[in-house]
Design an enzyme around this catalytic site. Structure first.
Site, mmCIF file in Angstrom:
data_model
loop_
_atom_site.group_PDB
_atom_site.id
_atom_site.type_symbol
_atom_site.label_atom_id
_atom_site.label_comp_id
_atom_site.label_asym_id
_atom_site.label_seq_id
_atom_site.Cartn_x
_atom_site.Cartn_y
_atom_site.Cartn_z
ATOM 1 N N HIS A 185 0.623 1.284 -13.299
ATOM 2 C CA HIS A 185 1.409 -0.063 -13.627
ATOM 3 C C HIS A 185 2.901 0.207 -13.781
ATOM 4 C CE1 HIS A 185 2.318 -3.910 -15.319
ATOM 5 N NE2 HIS A 185 3.401 -3.282 -16.311
ATOM 6 N N ASP A 206 -9.626 -1.311 -19.073
ATOM 7 C CA ASP A 206 -11.005 -1.765 -19.962
ATOM 8 C C ASP A 206 -10.570 -3.405 -19.860
ATOM 9 O OD1 ASP A 206 -8.603 -2.797 -21.684
ATOM 10 O OD2 ASP A 206 -9.046 -1.246 -23.156
ATOM 11 N N GLU A 207 -11.249 -3.845 -20.762
ATOM 12 C CA GLU A 207 -11.386 -5.272 -20.667
ATOM 13 C C GLU A 207 -10.120 -6.286 -20.575
ATOM 14 O OE1 GLU A 207 -13.445 -3.360 -21.881
ATOM 15 O OE2 GLU A 207 -15.597 -4.288 -21.027
ATOM 16 N N GLY A 208 -9.067 -5.441 -21.504
ATOM 17 C CA GLY A 208 -8.016 -6.309 -21.590
ATOM 18 C C GLY A 208 -7.107 -6.062 -20.242
ATOM 19 N N GLY A 225 0.941 -1.190 -0.012
ATOM 20 C CA GLY A 225 0.208 -0.037 0.144
ATOM 21 C C GLY A 225 0.884 1.132 0.120
ATOM 22 N N ASN A 252 -5.406 2.482 -13.026
ATOM 23 C CA ASN A 252 -4.752 1.591 -12.616
ATOM 24 C C ASN A 252 -3.218 2.284 -12.649
ATOM 25 O OD1 ASN A 252 -3.260 -1.121 -11.712
ATOM 26 N ND2 ASN A 252 -2.994 -1.212 -13.777
ATOM 27 N N ASP A 307 -3.946 -4.192 -18.974
ATOM 28 C CA ASP A 307 -2.995 -3.032 -19.097
ATOM 29 C C ASP A 307 -3.043 -2.318 -20.729
ATOM 30 O OD1 ASP A 307 -1.725 -3.645 -16.609
ATOM 31 O OD2 ASP A 307 -0.561 -4.644 -17.417
HETATM 32 C C1 GAR Z 1 3.280 -0.974 -7.512
HETATM 33 O O1 GAR Z 1 4.488 -1.250 -7.814
HETATM 34 C C2 GAR Z 1 2.162 -1.213 -8.446
HETATM 35 O O2 GAR Z 1 2.745 -0.182 -9.680
HETATM 36 C C3 GAR Z 1 2.202 -2.650 -8.691
HETATM 37 O O3 GAR Z 1 2.291 -3.272 -7.416
HETATM 38 C C4 GAR Z 1 2.725 -2.469 -6.547
HETATM 39 C C5 GAR Z 1 2.157 -2.208 -5.398
HETATM 40 O O4 GAR Z 1 2.979 -1.722 -4.518
HETATM 41 N N1 GAR Z 1 1.186 -2.824 -9.812
HETATM 42 C C6 GAR Z 1 1.197 -3.816 -10.769
HETATM 43 O O5 GAR Z 1 2.262 -4.441 -10.916
HETATM 44 C C7 GAR Z 1 -0.028 -3.875 -11.399
HETATM 45 N N2 GAR Z 1 0.041 -4.769 -12.776
HETATM 46 P P1 GAR Z 1 1.950 -0.824 -3.211
HETATM 47 O O6 GAR Z 1 1.221 -1.829 -2.794
HETATM 48 O O7 GAR Z 1 3.203 -0.648 -2.192
HETATM 49 O O8 GAR Z 1 1.403 0.306 -3.781
#
Ligand code: GAR
Length: 203
Positions: free
Chosen positions: A110, A147-149, A12, A108, A151
């Site tokens: 990424h 969206d549905e995909g 988090g 989201n 990323d």
């Molecule tokens: C972050 O680096 C985020 O970008 C990644 O998970 C981590 C969560 O860290 N998300 C993905 O990879 C989504 N495909 P956090 O819980 O410390 O925020």
């Protein structure tokens, strides 16, 4: 006020960046109304509680079928009446019904420059392992609509981060978080809360 629900799975730190940005006024016009985790052990839940924000756990383990979990997740989200749903390290596939109901209202973060190192199987540390294996010199983070995909939704914001000699996946992950993720996600929410999200669209 933009009503925001944040979905989390783990540590988090992105949630923390959002909470800090609301406190410091870098995000305005916004109320974080709830945090929802699929994982009862997520430290993100503690961060929500420290901010007196309601936190809910909706775990797939508590349901017999994926459909039942998906329904429960959507019902929990609906009950919060969100204007925006933020996936901040939420590592569960978003149910199609939620995407349809909240189109252009789910974002989201990424940890790469999409379309590099994204899609099925690319999450968390794996993204940075893949970037180092490929030997890229620049990586970064992306905020996009969902969206549905996986990323594949429209990109809202991106920020580049240098890969440095001697980087491990953990070191690179930390730099991408500090220099890009914790900046971009609050920025994206503030833009949406203040009707400025069109500013980054192609003319
Ligand atoms: C972050 O680096 C985020 O970008 C990644 O998970 C981590 C969560 O860290 N998300 C993905 O990879 C989504 N495909 P956090 O819980 O410390 O925020």
């Amino acid at each position: 006020m933009l009503r925001v629900v944040v979905l989390v799975s783990g540590g988090g730190t992105n949630l923390q960046a959002i909470l800090d940005a609301v406190d410091s006024g870098r995000i305005t016009n916004t109320e974080i109304v709830a945090v929802i985790s699929n994982n009862a052990g997520a430290y993100a839940i503690e961060r929500a509680k420290e901010h007196s924000i309601p936190a809910f756990v909706v775990s797939p383990k508590a349901y017999e079928t994926r459909d039942a979990f998906n329904e429960a997740l959507l019902a929990t989200v609906d009950a919060c009446k969100p204007d925006l749903i933020v996936l901040a390290g939420f590592l569960v596939k978003i149910p199609a019904a939620m995407i349809g109901k909240y189109r252009q209202k789910i974002i989201n973060i990424h940890p790469s420059l999409i379309p590099s190192f994204c899609g099925v199987g690319y999450y968390g540390l794996r993204v940075h392992e893949a970037a180092l294996e490929r030997g890229v010199k620049i990586t970064g983070a992306t905020v996009h609509y969902v969206d549905e995909g996986t990323d594949t939704g429209p990109i809202l914001l991106q920020k580049a981060v240098e890969v440095l000699p001697g980087d491990t996946p953990e070191i690179l992950q930390r730099r991408v978080m500090e220099q890009a993720e914790w900046v971009l996600l609050p920025q994206a929410i503030d833009m949406i809360a203040n009707g400025r999200e069109q500013e980054t669209e192609r003319q």
